[in-house]
Design a protein around this motif. Structure first.
Motif, short mmCIF file in Angstrom:
data_model
loop_
_atom_site.label_atom_id
_atom_site.label_comp_id
_atom_site.label_asym_id
_atom_site.label_seq_id
_atom_site.Cartn_x
_atom_site.Cartn_y
_atom_site.Cartn_z
N SER B 137 3.17 16.96 15.48
CA SER B 137 3.05 17.59 16.81
C SER B 137 3.03 19.10 16.58
O SER B 137 3.37 19.58 15.50
CB SER B 137 4.24 17.20 17.68
N ALA B 138 2.63 19.83 17.59
CA ALA B 138 2.35 21.26 17.41
C ALA B 138 3.56 22.06 16.92
O ALA B 138 3.40 23.14 16.36
CB ALA B 138 1.81 21.84 18.72
N SER B 178 -2.08 11.01 13.94
CA SER B 178 -2.09 9.82 14.77
C SER B 178 -3.18 8.88 14.26
O SER B 178 -4.02 9.28 13.44
CB SER B 178 -2.37 10.19 16.22
N ASP B 180 -5.74 8.01 15.64
CA ASP B 180 -7.06 8.36 16.18
C ASP B 180 -7.98 8.99 15.15
O ASP B 180 -9.20 9.05 15.34
CB ASP B 180 -6.92 9.38 17.33
N ASN B 203 -14.95 14.14 15.04
CA ASN B 203 -13.79 13.44 15.61
C ASN B 203 -12.49 13.99 15.03
O ASN B 203 -11.52 14.25 15.76
CB ASN B 203 -13.91 11.93 15.35
N ASP B 206 -11.72 17.40 16.42
CA ASP B 206 -11.19 17.30 17.78
C ASP B 206 -9.69 16.98 17.75
O ASP B 206 -8.91 17.58 18.49
CB ASP B 206 -11.92 16.21 18.57
N CYS B 207 -9.32 16.04 16.87
CA CYS B 207 -7.89 15.68 16.76
C CYS B 207 -7.06 16.87 16.31
O CYS B 207 -5.99 17.14 16.85
CB CYS B 207 -7.70 14.53 15.77
N LYS B 209 -7.70 19.99 16.64
CA LYS B 209 -7.64 21.04 17.68
C LYS B 209 -6.68 20.63 18.79
O LYS B 209 -5.85 21.43 19.22
CB LYS B 209 -9.05 21.29 18.24
N SER B 210 -6.77 19.38 19.21
CA SER B 210 -5.93 18.96 20.34
C SER B 210 -4.46 18.98 19.93
O SER B 210 -3.59 19.14 20.77
CB SER B 210 -6.36 17.59 20.85
N GLN B 211 -4.17 18.83 18.64
CA GLN B 211 -2.76 18.82 18.23
C GLN B 211 -2.30 20.17 17.68
O GLN B 211 -1.16 20.30 17.23
CB GLN B 211 -2.55 17.73 17.17
N GLY B 212 -3.18 21.14 17.70
CA GLY B 212 -2.79 22.49 17.26
C GLY B 212 -2.47 22.57 15.77
O GLY B 212 -1.55 23.26 15.35
#
Lengths: 649, 391
Positions: B137-138, B178, B180, B203, B206-207, B209-212
């Motif tokens: 997590s971030a 994760s 994903d 993909n 994207d993962c 980036k979304s999780q920092g």
């Protein structure tokens, strides 16, 4: 109000292809003070020049602008046109629309627009130009040649034979250079020493040549016609004015140094001459290997010397030499191939570099001319690997030019002196030279094997201890070859001398991408440099064989002669001057000048410029905070006017 | 039948457009073939492949699968030809239209359908961890990027566990991706499927980036190289061997167990060594472990041998006598080493296969550097371990 003539050159299609030349001439006619504007196919041709002469007369022109090629090419041509028409030559402006416009674009719109902008600026500046008078200086008739290899020797002899005094500066204790290390020369296989030593001796005997061995240039001042050069005479610890070359000293010497001359293959004495035909035939002491210098006692050489020539107290001295021109012939180094671990040089005793092999062939070399390996045995199988570090983006991109041919020579000598099988591993066979292809054919007929593929690796043989294995692809069959051999010869890249950049800095030369000295023009001025009065010859310019080197030496001698044959010469009038009334004494100019022309007069508290040293680069004028320095022909007003003209576009 | 051939320059053009631009620089000196580890044992000829590419000659497809992208030839090429790019482009141009070898079809199929090369269930990607380790997590410093091979391959799961335990021991804040995410796609790209590679890459990005994500630890040099060279983003990426070496130097990890003088040698994975320039870190780690007697093989560091697993090689069948990993095991045995250490799950797989087929599994053990470190820290992953995770 001036009367300007603009002459637009097509240069065939060189310019006309990407600049609309007639449109440029029409545009010129609309500019202020332009009385006549014309375009013509070849302005540098006789009819082109005559057109300018006629227009000067007919239209009473007092400023000429030629839009054409670089001023490096034809500025002199058009200046003569002005002079012949009674105009001061500094009223000419060249606008370079070839190298700076047509050759650097494919777009005729852009090309034409840029040409117009440059011409507009030139017209603005031209209106402010003033007549200038060239300076005339005395020329020193002597020449210095730096480097005592075949190039330096040949150039020195040529000049000396014309009656000019020559200083030949050599950093080693003997002249001769690399050529003196070779046994035979390709493609004629004549004995290298037999053709070189008569020339070395001629240098020694020549009344017009001062040979300066164990010497290095340490400082260069002055300019074309009047160089003032400081030469460091390194301590030899032997007074050569007393030495009678009996060499009793070398017999007694217990010291052991590594023989540089024999490419470190053997030891030599600490007091020594490098090889039997060395010139001068007088020894020097190598401080590093001398017992006295290392341990404080010995002096056996001193006891042996009847002439009392040994002088352990000798120090380096500095000699001032004044000359009108300089020829640099500083030669080359062989690339160090140790970092190319795949070839095992320095790791496996059976791997040699080309110069080591030259010494093995030489009867005055470490083996007396026998081809034997380091263990004393004769090789039965030998591989010669071309292009090691040459033609290689990871190392040196250039082709070293002589390796194909000397490698063929090696093959012949191996066949002559041993019963070994000889293999070449090569990429392309380059045999372009008089008699070279014929020599290649001769070696083929001597049953040498040619494998078309670059040697990839040299390894120790797993099956036969002590032997080597060369791995490569024979690209003709596509087969992977593992060749067991006793000896591997690497033909490494020829590279600039380790100190080439220092030499370049001393003499204010540029170096090319590989580090060789840069010529003024690759085709039309291959021996001149961008520094007036400094010429280059031989491998210091780029790798080349002996015939080309000698030809360049003759050429460089002729070039140097064109300067020193004159009593006086004309220098550009475009120098800088200080207006003492507005100088604030900040000395910025003294700090930035690369030629040492400005100096500070502490009494008057102003800077002064020695015009003899000034090259007119304008650095001083650009850093002068009070605009006290005027760069003639590039005054602030003139430069600002040109910029204004450019920025209107 | 006529033996004449005609150059087909449209094909050559297509190869250049697919990223093989460098082939025009080649002057056919054969240094690549002479350097290629496959040359002595197979008919594969890398120079010829480039030559066929230059002229667009028919028949290229028959030998375009021989390269394991070890980069030895690229480093030695005097013309600076990016030979791997040429190989990749040729495969890209020719592998459409059913040219893909049978063994690679399941590899590519699994990548396409499941996002990993091992036909693993994507939802079970983190099952090896048995929920003992945190997800990223971030607020955490490092993302421990678990290569598909250490997630799904039973032998290589030990690398994942060892890495996780060492990370816990060192007190760093870290987490797993994760489920994903999918394969980094490195081998897929080398096999020539550039289109699918782009899909997998985007993909993953994207993962991230979304999780920092800012800092990534990889256990496979293939992921390392792919992230560094092909992902084109500015992450701080470390191979775990580098991180261990750093932690040991800072005193944050201290090996305890003494191995009692057992001889160990180290195999440089091509993608950690030549591709990424990491040679010293794994050696420093091995040398810091008490009682390991470190010896070098003849071919090491920049001149290291390839195991044969790169460029899709891991999924291709090779006949006995045509396996580089067999030769490497023999080299390791010749040093007298009892342990062959490396730091790549592909090399581990190739070597484990070879020691078995050579019947040498009682003479030499194959270990990842992380496994040896874990052992020296006296942590046993075979038994249930105390949950030391900071959650």
């Amino acid at each position: 109000m001036s009367r300007i003539g603009v002459f637009v050159c097509h240069c065939g299609l060189n310019i006309a292809k990407t600049v609309r030349v007639s449109e440029l001439a029409e545009f010129a006619a609309t500019l202020p003070d332009v009385v006549v504007a014309k375009d013509y196919k070849f302005m540098c041709s006789t009819p082109g020049q005559e057109m300018i002469v006629n227009d000067i007369k007919q239209h009473k022109l007092d400023r000429i602008i030629v839009t054409a090629c670089s001023p490096l090419m034809h500025e002199q041509t058009f200046r003569k046109v002005l002079t012949a028409s009674g105009l001061n030559q500094y009223l000419l402006t060249i606008v370079n629309i070839r190298e700076q416009v047509s050759w650097v674009t494919h777009d005729i719109e852009e090309g034409t627009a840029k040409a117009k902008a440059l011409l507009n600026g030139a017209v603005y500046r031209s209106r402010l130009l003033v007549p200038l008078t060239s300076r005339v200086i005395d020329v020193n008739p002597n020449v210095m040649v730096v480097g005592g290899g075949i190039a330096g020797i040949q150039a020195a002899l040529e000049l000396a034979n014309t009656g000019k005094k020559v200083y030949l500066v050599e950093k080693n204790s003997t002249i001769g250079g690399h050529m003196a290390q070779f046994d035979k020369t390709f493609p004629t296989l004549d004995c290298s020493a037999c053709i070189l030593t008569p020339k070395m001796d001629a240098v020694l005997q020549h009344k017009n040549i001062t040979m300066m061995t164990s010497c290095e240039v340490s400082e260069v001042k002055g300019f074309v016609g009047n160089f003032d050069i400081t030469v460091r005479q390194k301590a030899r610890y032997v007074d050569h004015s007393k030495c009678n070359a009996c060499l009793a000293c070398t017999e007694k010497c217990p010291g052991k140094g590594i023989s540089e001359w024999d490419e470190s293959l053997v030891k030599r004495k600490a007091i020594y001459i490098p090889f039997p035909q060395a010139v001068p035939q007088k020894p020097i002491i190598d401080k590093e290997s001398c017992t006295f210098f290392k341990k404080g006692k010995c002096r056996l050489c001193e006891k042996a010397c009847e002439q009392k020539a040994i002088d352990f107290e000798q120090q380096d001295t500095f000699v001032q030499v004044k000359v009108g021109a300089v020829i640099l012939a500083t030669g080359f180094d062989l690339m160090d191939t140790k970092p190319l671990v795949q070839y095992g040089y320095g790791k496996y005793p059976g791997v040699y570099n080309a110069l080591e092999v030259e010494r093995l062939f030489n009867s005055a070399g470490p083996t007396g001319g026998k081809v034997t390996l380091r263990d004393g045995s004769e090789p039965k199988s030998i591989a010669i690997l071309h292009c090691i570090g040459s033609r290689d983006k990871n190392n040196h991109e250039h082709c070293s030019r002589v390796c194909c041919m000397y490698s063929l020579k090696f093959a012949h000598l191996f066949k002559e002196k041993t019963s070994a099988d000889v293999y070449h591993f090569y990429i392309d066979m380059r045999a372009a030279g008089k008699g070279y292809e014929e020599f290649y054919n001769r070696i083929i007929e001597e049953d040498v094997k040619f494998i078309r593929g670059k040697g990839a690796r040299v390894a120790q043989s797993a099956d036969e201890p002590g032997r080597l294995v060369v791995e490569a692809e024979d690209t003709i069959t596509g087969k992977f070859i593992k060749l067991p051999v006793d000896m591997v010869v690497l033909s490494p890249a020829i590279v600039p001398r380790a100190d080439a950049r220092d030499i370049a800095r001393l003499f204010n030369l540029s170096t090319d991408k590989q580090g060789f000295f840069m010529e003024r023009h690759p085709k039309l001025a291959p021996l001149s440099t961008m520094s007036e009065g400094i010429f280059i010859a031989g491998v210091c310019q780029s790798p080349k064989d002996i015939p080309d080197t000698v030809a360049q030496a003759y050429g460089a001698a002729a070039e140097a002669l064109t300067i020193v044959v004159r009593d006086k010469m004309e220098l550009e009038a475009t120098t800088a001057m200080v207006n003492p009334a507005s100088c604030c004494g900040c000395q910025n100019c003294v700090r930035v000048c690369p030629y040492g022309a400005p100096s500070y007069n502490a009494e008057k508290k102003v800077s002064e410029i020695n015009e003899a040293l000034c090259k007119g680069c304008g650095l001083c004028a650009s850093v002068c905070p009070s605009s006290a320095i005027i760069a003639r022909h590039f005054t602030n007003d003139q430069v600002l006017a040109e910029m204004e003209g450019l920025m209107e576009f | 039948m006529s033996q004449a051939v005609t150059p087909y320059l449209e094909m050559s053009q297509a190869i250049m457009e697919a990223g093989g631009e460098a082939l025009k620089k080649c002057y056919q000196c054969g240094t690549c073939t002479g350097t290629c580890p496959w040359t002595p044992i197979t008919h594969f000829n890398i120079r010829k492949l480039v030559r066929y590419g230059q002229l667009g000659l028919d028949g290229i497809e028959e030998f375009m699968w021989g390269c394991s992208t070890c980069k030895f030839c690229v480093d030695r090429c005097p013309r600076g030809v990016e030979i791997i790019d040429v190989v990749t482009a040729i495969r890209n141009v020719y592998s459409g239209g059913g040219m893909l070898p049978q063994s690679l079809r399941s590899f590519v199929g699994s990548m396409s359908a499941r996002g990993n090369p091992w036909s693993g269930d994507q939802a079970k990607r983190n099952d090896w961890a048995k929920e003992k380790y945190p997800l990223y997590s971030a607020d955490k410093e490092y993302l421990f990027w678990t290569c598909c091979t250490v997630c799904y391959d039973p032998r290589n799961v030990r690398l994942a566990k060892a890495t996780a335990e060492i990370l816990n021991q060192s007190g760093l804040s870290w987490g797993l991706p994760s489920v994903d995410v999918n394969c980094c796609g490195e081998s897929l790209k080398k096999v020539g499927d550039l289109e699918l590679f782009e899909r997998l890459k985007s993909n993953n990005l994207d993962c991230f980036k979304s999780q920092g994500v800012a800092k990534i630890i990889t256990v496979s040099p293939h992921c390392l190289s792919s992230f560094k060279k092909d992902y084109g983003e500015d992450y701080e990426i470390l191979h775990f061997a580098e991180l261990i070496a750093k932690l040991m130097k800072e005193g944050k990890l201290t090996p305890k167990k003494d191995f009692g003088g057992v001889k160990v040698t180290y195999h440089d994975p091509c993608y950690l060594g030549r591709h990424s320039g990491v040679y010293d870190a794994p050696r420093d780690v091995l040398k810091a472990i008490p009682g390991l007697d470190f010896v070098e093989m003849e071919r090491s560091r920049e001149q290291s041998m390839c195991c044969g697993g790169g460029g899709g090689g891991l999924w291709m069948e090779k006949m006995k006598g045509e396996r580089l990993s067999d030769l490497r095991i023999e080299e390791a045995l010749a040093t007298g080493a009892k342990i062959l250490a490396t730091s790549c799950p592909y090399c581990i797989t190739m070597f484990e296969d070879s020691v078995r087929t050579l019947n040498a599994d009682d003479q030499i053990q194959i270990k990842d550097v992380t496994e040896l470190v874990l052992e020296s820290l006296e942590i046993n992953i075979d038994e249930p371990v105390a949950d030391t995770c900071a959650l």
